[in-house]
Design a protein around this motif. Structure first.
Motif, PDB file in Angstrom:
ATOM      1  N   UNK A  72     -93.840 -34.393  13.034  1.00 36.27           N
ATOM      2  CA  UNK A  72     -94.174 -36.149  12.673  1.00 36.27           C
ATOM      3  C   UNK A  72     -94.583 -36.950  10.719  1.00 36.27           C
ATOM      4  N   UNK A  73     -93.640 -37.147  10.814  1.00 34.93           N
ATOM      5  CA  UNK A  73     -94.074 -38.237   9.468  1.00 34.93           C
ATOM      6  C   UNK A  73     -93.308 -37.422   8.344  1.00 34.93           C
ATOM      7  N   UNK A  74     -92.522 -36.388   8.593  1.00 33.23           N
ATOM      8  CA  UNK A  74     -92.191 -35.790   8.254  1.00 33.23           C
ATOM      9  C   UNK A  74     -90.287 -35.580   8.349  1.00 33.23           C
ATOM     10  N   UNK A  75     -89.796 -34.868   6.912  1.00 33.39           N
ATOM     11  CA  UNK A  75     -88.197 -36.182   7.328  1.00 33.39           C
ATOM     12  C   UNK A  75     -87.785 -34.437   7.005  1.00 33.39           C
ATOM     13  N   UNK A  76     -87.968 -32.852   7.434  1.00 28.13           N
ATOM     14  CA  UNK A  76     -88.063 -31.750   7.366  1.00 28.13           C
ATOM     15  C   UNK A  76     -87.732 -31.061   8.190  1.00 28.13           C
ATOM     16  N   UNK A  77     -86.771 -30.900   9.083  1.00 30.70           N
ATOM     17  CA  UNK A  77     -86.044 -30.388  10.256  1.00 30.70           C
ATOM     18  C   UNK A  77     -86.156 -28.835  10.110  1.00 30.70           C
ATOM     19  N   UNK A  78     -86.656 -27.965  10.621  1.00 31.17           N
ATOM     20  CA  UNK A  78     -86.829 -26.392  10.867  1.00 31.17           C
ATOM     21  C   UNK A  78     -86.425 -26.376  11.938  1.00 31.17           C
ATOM     22  N   UNK A  79     -85.300 -24.918  11.860  1.00 29.06           N
ATOM     23  CA  UNK A  79     -84.263 -24.648  12.581  1.00 29.06           C
ATOM     24  C   UNK A  79     -84.859 -22.974  12.685  1.00 29.06           C
ATOM     25  N   UNK A  80     -84.825 -22.673  13.719  1.00 28.45           N
ATOM     26  CA  UNK A  80     -85.032 -21.349  14.516  1.00 28.45           C
ATOM     27  C   UNK A  80     -84.302 -20.052  15.211  1.00 28.45           C
ATOM     28  N   UNK A  81     -83.383 -19.087  14.783  1.00 33.24           N
ATOM     29  CA  UNK A  81     -82.036 -18.689  15.589  1.00 33.24           C
ATOM     30  C   UNK A  81     -82.808 -17.741  16.805  1.00 33.24           C
ATOM     31  N   UNK A  82     -81.915 -17.501  17.793  1.00 36.62           N
ATOM     32  CA  UNK A  82     -81.722 -16.798  18.914  1.00 36.62           C
ATOM     33  C   UNK A  82     -80.325 -16.324  19.696  1.00 36.62           C
ATOM     34  N   UNK A  83     -80.441 -15.036  19.369  1.00 34.18           N
ATOM     35  CA  UNK A  83     -78.749 -14.448  20.011  1.00 34.18           C
ATOM     36  C   UNK A  83     -79.206 -13.735  21.021  1.00 34.18           C
ATOM     37  N   UNK A  84     -78.348 -13.958  22.304  1.00 32.71           N
ATOM     38  CA  UNK A  84     -78.835 -13.119  23.725  1.00 32.71           C
ATOM     39  C   UNK A  84     -76.908 -12.745  23.465  1.00 32.71           C
ATOM     40  N   UNK A  85     -76.202 -11.356  23.917  1.00 28.44           N
ATOM     41  CA  UNK A  85     -75.645 -10.988  24.648  1.00 28.44           C
ATOM     42  C   UNK A  85     -75.222 -11.375  25.927  1.00 28.44           C
ATOM     43  N   UNK A  86     -74.395 -11.578  25.985  1.00 28.68           N
ATOM     44  CA  UNK A  86     -73.934 -11.578  27.822  1.00 28.68           C
ATOM     45  C   UNK A  86     -73.280 -11.059  28.469  1.00 28.68           C
TER      46      UNK A  86
END
Length: 190
Positions: A173-187
């Motif tokens: 809230x009240x931030x302009x920054x968007x954080x990203x976290x990545x996950x990968x799963x083998x199908x």
């Protein structure tokens, strides 16, 4: 791109990647929903899934105006939206559909959790949840509305023939920054 370059492109590069933006629990926060939708569009979302508790009709307008195919399931706070059923792509839970040879089950309430689809998308808990068990991906994007915690959260699901790539987005809230976290799963092949 020349014909020679096309032939030298790896199989992975040629495989179709489909990007699906997933949001849930927007409640009475259409501006937060708009930020999430815009971030997902910026990152190439080709479809949207809303896992319920839409609450504000403006959120449905935002999805419709994005010009990207979308589907939204009714949440426990969405009964008042029933008279808009034919105007928007609203469905009842559990709702099964297929995108790019991947079977989805969409619900708001996590009552239909049997692993009878490739991907189960749900909401209601306001908590981010990600689990890959027995070749079934269970996803809850968390809450866009930032009601239970001081941040908005949403997901991008990238479908590949051999993998699921998930990006979790969070915006304090009240931030302009968007954080990203990545996950990968083998199908696993069926």
């Amino acid at each position: 791109m020349s014909e020679v370059q096309n032939k030298n492109t790896s199989r992975r590069d040629r495989a179709k990647i489909v990007k699906i933006g997933i949001i849930s629990d927007t409640h009475k926060k259409p501006k937060k929903a708009q930020r999430a939708i815009e971030a997902l569009l910026h990152d190439g979302a080709e479809y949207f899934i809303h896992a319920g508790d839409i609450v504000d009709i403006e959120v449905l307008h935002l999805l419709h105006e994005s010009k990207v195919p979308y589907i939204a399931v009714y949440g426990n706070n969405d009964a008042h939206l029933a008279h808009f059923h034919t105007q928007f792509n609203l469905v009842q839970e559990p709702y099964y559909f297929e995108l790019e040879k991947t079977r989805f089950k969409l619900m708001h309430l996590p009552f239909y959790m049997a692993p009878d689809a490739d991907v189960l998308v749900f909401g209601h808990t306001h908590e981010f949840s990600l689990q890959y068990t027995n070749n079934t991906l269970f996803l809850n994007s968390g809450e866009v509305c930032a009601r239970n915690k001081p941040l908005s959260e949403w997901l991008m699901l990238e479908l590949q023939e051999d993998a699921y790539h998930i990006t979790r987005y969070t915006r304090a809230n009240k931030s302009e920054s968007i954080e990203r976290e990545n996950f990968t799963f083998t199908r696993e092949k069926k």
